[in-house]
Design a protein around this motif. Structure first.
Motif, PDB file in Angstrom:
ATOM      1  N   VAL A  10       0.969  -1.255  -0.117  1.00 42.57           N
ATOM      2  CA  VAL A  10      -0.093  -0.118   0.035  1.00 42.57           C
ATOM      3  C   VAL A  10       0.865   1.302  -0.241  1.00 42.57           C
ATOM      4  CG1 VAL A  10      -1.707   1.283   1.144  1.00 42.57           C
ATOM      5  CG2 VAL A  10      -1.921  -1.211   1.126  1.00 42.57           C
ATOM      6  N   GLN A 114       1.426   8.901  -3.290  1.00 40.66           N
ATOM      7  CA  GLN A 114       1.275   7.334  -3.737  1.00 40.66           C
ATOM      8  C   GLN A 114       1.737   7.581  -5.274  1.00 40.66           C
ATOM      9  OE1 GLN A 114      -2.224   4.714  -3.635  1.00 40.66           O
ATOM     10  NE2 GLN A 114      -2.821   5.755  -5.476  1.00 40.66           N
ATOM     11  N   CYS A 186      -5.213  -1.109  -7.616  1.00 42.79           N
ATOM     12  CA  CYS A 186      -5.652  -0.250  -6.550  1.00 42.79           C
ATOM     13  C   CYS A 186      -7.148  -0.828  -5.976  1.00 42.79           C
ATOM     14  CB  CYS A 186      -5.746   1.079  -6.909  1.00 42.79           C
ATOM     15  SG  CYS A 186      -4.247   1.957  -7.293  1.00 42.79           S
ATOM     16  N   GLN A 187      -7.286  -0.622  -4.651  1.00 43.00           N
ATOM     17  CA  GLN A 187      -8.828  -0.593  -4.151  1.00 43.00           C
ATOM     18  C   GLN A 187      -8.806   0.389  -3.409  1.00 43.00           C
ATOM     19  OE1 GLN A 187      -8.518  -4.195  -1.759  1.00 43.00           O
ATOM     20  NE2 GLN A 187      -8.326  -5.543  -3.520  1.00 43.00           N
ATOM     21  N   THR A 188     -10.312   0.840  -3.202  1.00 41.97           N
ATOM     22  CA  THR A 188     -10.526   2.057  -2.632  1.00 41.97           C
ATOM     23  C   THR A 188     -10.669   1.698  -0.961  1.00 41.97           C
ATOM     24  OG1 THR A 188     -12.343   2.667  -4.376  1.00 41.97           O
ATOM     25  CG2 THR A 188     -12.500   3.446  -2.196  1.00 41.97           C
ATOM     26  N   VAL A 189     -10.114   2.669  -0.160  1.00 42.33           N
ATOM     27  CA  VAL A 189      -9.953   2.598   1.134  1.00 42.33           C
ATOM     28  C   VAL A 189     -10.259   3.754   1.796  1.00 42.33           C
ATOM     29  CG1 VAL A 189      -7.925   1.123   1.034  1.00 42.33           C
ATOM     30  CG2 VAL A 189      -7.487   3.522   1.103  1.00 42.33           C
ATOM     31  N   SER A 190     -10.780   3.842   3.064  1.00 40.06           N
ATOM     32  CA  SER A 190     -11.313   5.080   3.633  1.00 40.06           C
ATOM     33  C   SER A 190     -10.130   5.904   3.830  1.00 40.06           C
ATOM     34  CB  SER A 190     -12.023   4.627   5.013  1.00 40.06           C
ATOM     35  OG  SER A 190     -10.878   4.136   5.948  1.00 40.06           O
ATOM     36  N   ASP A 191     -10.712   7.386   3.728  1.00 40.52           N
ATOM     37  CA  ASP A 191      -9.838   8.432   3.761  1.00 40.52           C
ATOM     38  C   ASP A 191     -10.480   9.570   4.458  1.00 40.52           C
ATOM     39  OD1 ASP A 191      -8.551  11.043   2.867  1.00 40.52           O
ATOM     40  OD2 ASP A 191      -7.176   9.819   2.183  1.00 40.52           O
ATOM     41  N   GLY A 196     -12.762   8.675   0.739  1.00 41.91           N
ATOM     42  CA  GLY A 196     -12.327   7.330   0.128  1.00 41.91           C
ATOM     43  C   GLY A 196     -11.423   7.595  -0.883  1.00 41.91           C
ATOM     44  N   ARG A 197     -10.468   6.843  -1.128  1.00 40.29           N
ATOM     45  CA  ARG A 197      -9.373   7.177  -2.110  1.00 40.29           C
ATOM     46  C   ARG A 197      -8.842   5.738  -2.681  1.00 40.29           C
ATOM     47  NH1 ARG A 197      -4.534   6.321   0.176  1.00 40.29           N
ATOM     48  NH2 ARG A 197      -4.547   6.410   2.436  1.00 40.29           N
ATOM     49  N   ALA A 199      -5.975   3.094  -3.436  1.00 40.58           N
ATOM     50  CA  ALA A 199      -4.543   2.795  -2.719  1.00 40.58           C
ATOM     51  C   ALA A 199      -4.253   1.843  -3.395  1.00 40.58           C
ATOM     52  CB  ALA A 199      -4.666   2.672  -1.231  1.00 40.58           C
ATOM     53  N   THR A 201      -2.452  -1.595  -4.125  1.00 42.57           N
ATOM     54  CA  THR A 201      -2.563  -2.876  -3.188  1.00 42.57           C
ATOM     55  C   THR A 201      -1.872  -3.931  -3.741  1.00 42.57           C
ATOM     56  OG1 THR A 201      -4.687  -3.714  -4.046  1.00 42.57           O
ATOM     57  CG2 THR A 201      -4.931  -2.448  -2.239  1.00 42.57           C
TER      58      THR A 201
END
Length: 208
Positions: A10, A114, A186-191, A196-197, A199, A201
Motif C-alpha cells: 500500500v 502514492q 488499487c482498491q478503494t480505502v477509507s480516507d 475514500g481514495r 490505494a 494494493t
C-alpha cells in the motif's frame, strides 16, 4: 531479465507526524497594465498566454519536496541532484502530464505520495531512466498525453523461463492515473480527507 512482483503493498501511506490534509492550489498570477499619465490613452495590453501547470504547480516546490522526503529512505535524498528520489520529485513538479488536468484540483497528501512513490520506483529500477523495462515505459516525448501500451504481464514460469501475456494497458509516467499504469492494482480505502481514495494494493511489472 529482472522481474519485480510485489503483492499486498500500500503506497497510499499515512505520513508519520502529519495530520492528513489537502494541498490547496495556488491562483494563477495575473499581470496588471502599466500606469499611464493623466489624459494619456492606456496602451493595449497584450494577451498573455495561459500559464501552464508546470509553471505554476498547485503548491510551492519546497512543500512537495518536504512531503516526498518523509517517505524515502536516508540513502536517497530528494534534495540531492542525481538521486532517484530527486529525479522522481522533479518529474512530479515539472514533467507530469497529468498536471494538465489536476492543476486546479485538490489532492490529499497521501494521493501525492502514492503517485510519487511509483514514479520513484521507476527511476530507482531504471538507473534514472538510463535503461528501460520490458514494456509500458514512459511516453517518448515529455508532456505527451499518449498513454496506451501493450503490457508484458508475467503469468507463469515454464521450464525455468518466465511466460508473459500481452495485455493492453497504460504507460508508466503517463497522464493516466497511477492506478491504471501497467501492473498496478488499487482498491478503494477509507480516507479522512476525501471519504475514500484508491490505494495501491499490488504491483506486478517486468524489467530487462
Amino acid at each position: 531479465c529482472i522481474v519485480l512482483v510485489t503483492a499486498g503493498i500500500v503506497t497510499g501511506v499515512s505520513i508519520a507526524g502529519r495530520e492528513p490534509k489537502v494541498l490547496d492550489p495556488l491562483p494563477v498570477p495575473t499581470i496588471s497594465p502599466a500606469p499611464t499619465a493623466p489624459g494619456e490613452t492606456p496602451a493595449p495590453t497584450a494577451v498573455q498566454p495561459t500559464a501552464s501547470p508546470s509553471q505554476f504547480p498547485t503548491v510551492s516546490p519546497e512543500t512537495f519536496l518536504d512531503l516526498f522526503a518523509t517517505v524515502v529512505g536516508d540513502d536517497d535524498d530528494v534534495f540531492q541532484e542525481g538521486t532517484a528520489a530527486y529525479e522522481a520529485a522533479q518529474w512530479m513538479l515539472t514533467q507530469d502530464p497529468s498536471n494538465e488536468s489536476l492543476h486546479f484540483q485538490q489532492k490529499s497528501e497521501e494521493a501525492w505520495v502514492q503517485r510519487y512513490l511509483l514514479v520513484y520506483l521507476y527511476y530507482a529500477t531504471t538507473d534514472n531512466r538510463s535503461t528501460e523495462w520490458l514494456s509500458c515505459n514512459p511516453p517518448i516525448f515529455a508532456g505527451s498525453q499518449t498513454t496506451d501500451c501493450i503490457w508484458s504481464k508475467p503469468t507463469e514460469i515454464v521450464s525455468g523461463r518466465l511466460v508473459y501475456d500481452r495485455v493492453p494497458s497504460n504507460r508508466w509516467l503517463s497522464a493516466a492515473d497511477e492506478c491504471d499504469w501497467a501492473g498496478v492494482e488499487c482498491q478503494t480505502v477509507s480516507d479522512v480527507v476525501s471519504g475514500g481514495r484508491l490505494a495501491v494494493t499490488s504491483l506486478s511489472v517486468a524489467g530487462q
